[in-house]
Design a protein around this motif. Structure first.
Motif, mmCIF file in Angstrom:
data_model
loop_
_atom_site.group_PDB
_atom_site.id
_atom_site.type_symbol
_atom_site.label_atom_id
_atom_site.label_comp_id
_atom_site.label_asym_id
_atom_site.label_seq_id
_atom_site.Cartn_x
_atom_site.Cartn_y
_atom_site.Cartn_z
ATOM 1 N N ILE A 20 2.249 -0.066 -2.146
ATOM 2 C CA ILE A 20 1.822 -1.314 -1.998
ATOM 3 C C ILE A 20 0.029 -0.543 -0.946
ATOM 4 N N LYS A 41 3.382 -2.619 -12.628
ATOM 5 C CA LYS A 41 2.352 -3.135 -11.812
ATOM 6 C C LYS A 41 2.290 -5.216 -11.256
ATOM 7 N N ASN A 42 2.630 -5.477 -10.332
ATOM 8 C CA ASN A 42 2.178 -6.625 -9.925
ATOM 9 C C ASN A 42 3.550 -7.164 -10.512
ATOM 10 N N GLU A 97 -1.501 -5.397 -4.114
ATOM 11 C CA GLU A 97 -1.255 -5.098 -5.255
ATOM 12 C C GLU A 97 -0.454 -4.220 -5.042
ATOM 13 N N GLU A 98 1.217 -3.599 -6.084
ATOM 14 C CA GLU A 98 2.158 -3.138 -6.736
ATOM 15 C C GLU A 98 1.996 -2.648 -7.436
#
Ligand code: C2O
Ligand code: CU
Ligand code: CU
Length: 491
Positions: free
Chosen positions: A403, A434-435, A456-457
């Motif tokens: 993250i 991705k997200n 973003e995660e």
């Protein structure tokens, strides 16, 4: 003006000045956050020197062991002098030369030994970025090579064909040593890479492109002096070099060619494309071939990332030109100089990329990247050589949730959106989300570095095949040097 009004006026004026100042400060450092808005310009009149400036090709390093399945290489880390700009000499560093390093080419299954001699009068290390070897051979910050000694790592190549690279990894010094020129490519070949009908002729139709940005002084030098803004965003240059050349020319035949792109820059990300918006096909990511070639017009690479692309030039005629660009900025001039008699078709199917079974995930770990400038952290911590941050078991499948929360606190997102490319040593991983979305097709293969932008995660699956102590870190080298790095032990 009575006394009260005068005070209101002065306080008001002070507030306005403060706002202007803060605004200026943030727009200044705001450049280059993620979108690389720092203008790339000609520092000296580079336009005038661009003609006849051929793309330099790194040498292929000679294997000194004649036996099959064995390879031995010599690398010398040395000081150099490089004329990036004609008539001006820069102080640089290189492997076996003045600047950058040779391409080391090995085969899967080879037993490789490398003799790395440090002829500098400062310590260094050589890390094999993307290579799956035990911790002691990884060349991270613990494998210091003191001046005038030789480090002799040896390992067996045990992974897919890929375009990897090598560079120093000395604690707090990686940014400077890479910037001065210490970087080289490491190619792994295997049965697939030999069998596939793709260009393989080194320097002819299979071209290495090491892309890095520099900031020149008036006398053509490239000192590594960090400003406050460099500590925040990482060191962003004003001129982009390919294989050490500014705006070089690459002569090719009108056929399918393979470009192996390495973003070897300290901090800059790129959006590579061609001036006629030509389609190309990505065939490999960091750690090997994709399952299928992916048609694209732009490929974005964060520091540390690689991509192999195929470009079909068959509809060009001799004399035609096209430029290889970052956004709208020309980086290299491709010139068609010869008629080709080869017909290579761009393959759709490439290799079988093994899938991980998510039911086998043993545990999940979270890595939160946050902070600004010299205070960047991962999970609230900065690198310490004698602290092990994570412990893992060999062969276990894990999910890592990465993250970027660089502007999480206080809703300062707009002002402070720092991208962090997350890199893990000793493994090739897979991005699964991705997200909360499936990653784009060109990021579904083997990866060792992934861009994680602010907010973003990214979820990745990792499975380690080699034991030892390894690093994970942000590949913006100034962030890494500031301590945005942690250690994990695989047992
Ligand atoms: Cu490219 Cu830890 O390195
Ligand atoms: Cu690495
Ligand atoms: Cu970072």
């Amino acid at each position: 003006m009575n006394k009260n009004n005068k005070w209101y006026f002065l306080i008001g004026l002070a507030i306005v000045l403060l706002i202007l100042y803060i605004g200026y400060f943030f727009t200044d450092i705001g450049r280059g956050f993620g979108d690389n808005n720092i203008k790339i310009e000609d520092p000296l009149d580079i336009k005038e020197i661009e003609s006849g400036n051929k793309l330099p090709l790194p040498a292929l390093l000679e294997d000194m062991n004649p036996k099959e399945k064995e390879a031995e290489f010599d690398l010398i880390v040395q000081y150099g002098k490089t004329q990036f700009i004609e008539g001006y000499e820069a102080n640089t560093l290189g492997y076996n030369g003045n600047y950058l390093g040779p391409v080391i080419r090995v085969n899967r299954g080879d037993n490789v030994k490398i003799n790395v001699k440090n002829s500098l009068n400062e310590p260094t290390t050589v890390h094999w970025h993307g290579l799956e070897v035990i911790g002691e051979m990884d060349g991270g910050p613990h494998q210091v090579i003191v001046p005038n000694t030789t480090w002799e790592p040896y390992f067996t190549i045990d992974q897919h064909a890929a375009t990897l690279w090598y560079h120093p990894h000395l604690l707090h010094k990686t940014g400077e040593q890479v910037y001065k020129g210490l970087a080289g490519l490491l190619y792994i070949e295997d049965e697939n890479s030999k069998k596939l009908d793709i260009p393989k002729d080194y320097g002819v139709n299979d071209i290495p492109l090491v892309i890095q940005d520099k900031r020149f002084t008036d006398n053509g030098n490239i000192p590594y002096d960090l400003s406050m803004s460099d500590l925040m965003n990482g060191f962003l240059g004003d001129t982009v070099l390919i294989n050490g050349a500014i705006n070089p020319e690459l002569d090719l035949k009108n056929e399918v060619v393979r470009l192996r792109l390495l973003n070897g820059s300290n901090a800059r990300s790129y959006n590579f494309n061609f001036s006629d918006n030509r389609k190309f096909y990505q065939i490999a990511s960091d750690g090997g071939f994709l399952e299928e070639s992916v048609e694209m017009n732009v490929v974005s690479l964060a520091p540390g990332e690689r991509a192999e692309i195929l470009l079909d030039l068959s509809d060009y005629n001799v004399g035609d030109r096209v430029s290889f660009r970052d956004d709208n900025y020309d980086l290299m001039n491709i010139k068609i100089t010869e008629e080709s008699n080869k017909v290579i078709k761009i393959p759709k199917e490439l290799v079988k990329v093994e899938d991980y079974n998510r039911d086998e995930i043993i545990r999940s770990r979270v890595f939160v990247m946050s902070g600004m400038g010299p205070m960047v952290t991962i999970n609230g911590k900065q690198m310490s050589m004698d602290r092990i941050d994570e412990r893992l078991k060999l062969g276990e499948l894990e999910e890592w949730v990465v993250i970027n929360d660089s502007s999480g606190m206080g809703g300062m997102r707009m002002m402070n959106s720092t991208p962090h490319p997350f890199h893990v040593h000793g493994v090739q991983f897979r991005i699964i989300e991705k997200n909360a979305r499936t990653p784009p097709a060109n990021e579904r293969g083997w990866k060792d570095t992934v861009m994680v932008k602010d907010g973003e995660e990214v979820r990745i699956l990792v499975r380690f095949k080699k034991k030892g102590l390894f690093m994970y870190h942000c590949h913006i080298l100034e962030h890494e040097d500031s301590g945005m790095m942690g250690q994990f032990l695989v047992e």
